[in-house]
Design a protein around this motif. Structure first.
Motif, PDB file in Angstrom:
ATOM      1  N   ARG A   1       2.428  -9.578  -3.388  1.00  0.00           N
ATOM      2  CA  ARG A   1       3.470 -10.307  -3.435  1.00  0.00           C
ATOM      3  C   ARG A   1       3.342 -11.054  -2.240  1.00  0.00           C
ATOM      4  O   ARG A   1       3.661 -12.435  -2.181  1.00  0.00           O
TER       5      ARG A   1
ATOM      6  N   GLU B   1       0.416   6.840  -4.604  1.00  0.00           N
ATOM      7  CA  GLU B   1       1.416   5.951  -4.473  1.00  0.00           C
ATOM      8  C   GLU B   1       1.543   5.037  -3.358  1.00  0.00           C
ATOM      9  O   GLU B   1       1.823   3.758  -3.394  1.00  0.00           O
ATOM     10  N   LEU B   2       0.866   5.632  -2.192  1.00  0.00           N
ATOM     11  CA  LEU B   2       0.723   4.660  -1.186  1.00  0.00           C
ATOM     12  C   LEU B   2      -0.278   3.478  -1.327  1.00  0.00           C
ATOM     13  O   LEU B   2       0.160   2.332  -0.944  1.00  0.00           O
ATOM     14  N   SER B   3      -1.195   3.732  -2.002  1.00  0.00           N
ATOM     15  CA  SER B   3      -2.305   2.764  -2.262  1.00  0.00           C
ATOM     16  C   SER B   3      -1.468   1.590  -3.147  1.00  0.00           C
ATOM     17  O   SER B   3      -2.062   0.549  -3.059  1.00  0.00           O
ATOM     18  N   ASP B   4      -1.044   2.176  -4.173  1.00  0.00           N
ATOM     19  CA  ASP B   4      -0.472   1.311  -5.070  1.00  0.00           C
ATOM     20  C   ASP B   4       0.693   0.066  -4.390  1.00  0.00           C
ATOM     21  O   ASP B   4       0.650  -0.974  -4.569  1.00  0.00           O
ATOM     22  N   SER B   5       1.330   0.962  -3.796  1.00  0.00           N
ATOM     23  CA  SER B   5       2.542   0.360  -2.945  1.00  0.00           C
ATOM     24  C   SER B   5       1.985  -0.727  -1.867  1.00  0.00           C
ATOM     25  O   SER B   5       2.468  -1.815  -1.997  1.00  0.00           O
ATOM     26  N   THR B   6       0.833  -0.387  -1.170  1.00  0.00           N
ATOM     27  CA  THR B   6       0.158  -1.376  -0.393  1.00  0.00           C
ATOM     28  C   THR B   6      -0.491  -2.567  -1.280  1.00  0.00           C
ATOM     29  O   THR B   6      -0.109  -3.858  -0.741  1.00  0.00           O
TER      30      THR B   6
ATOM     31  N   GLN C   1       0.781  -3.617  -4.153  1.00  0.00           N
ATOM     32  CA  GLN C   1       1.752  -4.523  -4.370  1.00  0.00           C
ATOM     33  C   GLN C   1       2.246  -5.459  -3.230  1.00  0.00           C
ATOM     34  O   GLN C   1       2.596  -6.622  -3.455  1.00  0.00           O
ATOM     35  N   LEU C   2       2.338  -4.616  -1.996  1.00  0.00           N
ATOM     36  CA  LEU C   2       2.660  -5.404  -0.926  1.00  0.00           C
ATOM     37  C   LEU C   2       1.847  -6.694  -0.700  1.00  0.00           C
ATOM     38  O   LEU C   2       2.416  -7.780  -0.450  1.00  0.00           O
TER      39      LEU C   2
ATOM     40  N   ALA D   1       6.218  -3.733   6.336  1.00  0.00           N
ATOM     41  CA  ALA D   1       6.484  -2.744   5.214  1.00  0.00           C
ATOM     42  C   ALA D   1       7.466  -3.463   4.129  1.00  0.00           C
ATOM     43  O   ALA D   1       7.405  -2.937   2.955  1.00  0.00           O
TER      44      ALA D   1
END
Length: 302
Positions: A21, A10-15, A17-18, A163
């Protein structure tokens, strides 16, 4: 092989995506260096990039996300804050969502640049967020923000993103190639002046100064009481100091009643708002106290 945990995935995917964007507002800048640097679409049609790595004023090319190339024109430079401003036709390119430099040490930050239209990212933390400081060229930087990450030269001039996906400033390589952030508030101030006047105004004293080492000041027969002051080593014959009567060999000890210890103290006082003001200087001249009134000029364009 160790399977990654759900939290790590989840952390990897969120990073990722950040980065995706934020990368939409970041461009590659071809400005004459051996390699491209990066820039941020700060306002509609306005790109901010690092002044130090922009080697030419004409024939500047931008590469947008996806690889599309467009031309850009230079609006102006502010070497004191390492900000250069370019204009281009944005054609729908997203504008950066900016925020004040409120990040605390330890908070996650991504440095996002562009390499030929592809995102270039580094992940790290804010190592230090300190008080306002002055660059080696005399610019007032609102916060000293150091990053603990590796910054590619191609990402210099790109976005420092928190973040929440907000751009807190522009990434640059400072002394010893350490990554720093020029805060959003500093960039806004430079942009306003560059868009209005094409350059950033600075006050001009018209004198070459040298900081006196403490042992020099304490041991000199010309030194002021307490051993502080800066030595005048040259005077521009057409400048404000010459008109006021400042001489080579004078020691400037006070500026409007405030003690002066270093050349940097005076550089800090020569901000844009100092132009046209009258300053009371207290001196030591040939061992005797003296005073002068100097009307601060505007630094000539070089």
């Amino acid at each position: 092989m160790v399977e990654p945990t759900n939290a790590l995935i989840e952390l990897s995917d969120s990073t990722a995506q950040l980065v995706e964007r934020a990368a939409g507002c970041v461009v590659a800048v071809h400005g004459g260096s051996r390699w491209s640097s990066s820039g941020i679409h700060w306002r509609s049609g306005v790109i901010v990039t690092a002044e130090e790595v922009l080697e030419r004023d004409e024939n500047i090319k931008l590469v947008l996300l996806g690889g599309r190339e467009v031309g850009a024109s230079l609006v102006g430079r502010d070497p004191t804050t390492d900000v250069a401003v370019l204009r281009f036709l944005p054609d729908g390119l997203p504008i950066a969502a900016t925020a004040g430099a409120t990040s605390r040490p330890g908070q996650v930050v991504a440095a996002i640049g562009s390499y030929e239209g592809a995102p270039l990212a580094s992940l790290g933390v804010v190592a230090y967020n300190g008080a306002a400081w002055q660059s080696m060229r005399g610019g007032a930087i609102d916060s000293l923000i150091r990053l603990d990450l590796r910054l590619s030269p191609a990402a210099e001039g790109g976005a420092a993103v928190d973040a929440f996906g907000r751009v807190i400033g522009m990434t640059v390589l400072g002394p010893r190639r350490r990554p720093l952030v020029i805060p959003a508030s500093t960039i806004e101030r430079s942009i306003d002046q560059l868009l209005t006047r094409g350059r950033v105004y600075r006050g001009y004293l018209g004198a070459g100064l040298q900081t006196m080492r403490s042992e020099q000041a304490a041991g000199s027969s010309r030194s002021p009481q307490g051993g502080h002051g800066v030595l005048v080593v040259s005077v521009d014959p057409e400048g404000p100091s010459a008109r006021a009567g400042l001489l080579v060999g004078d020691i400037v000890t006070d500026w409007n009643g405030k003690p002066i210890d270093r050349v940097r103290d005076i550089m800090r006082l020569l901000a844009a708002e100092s132009v046209g003001t009258t300053v009371d200087l207290r001196l030591v001249r040939a061992g005797e106290p003296a005073t002068l009134k100097v009307i601060i000029g505007e630094r000539p364009v070089t």
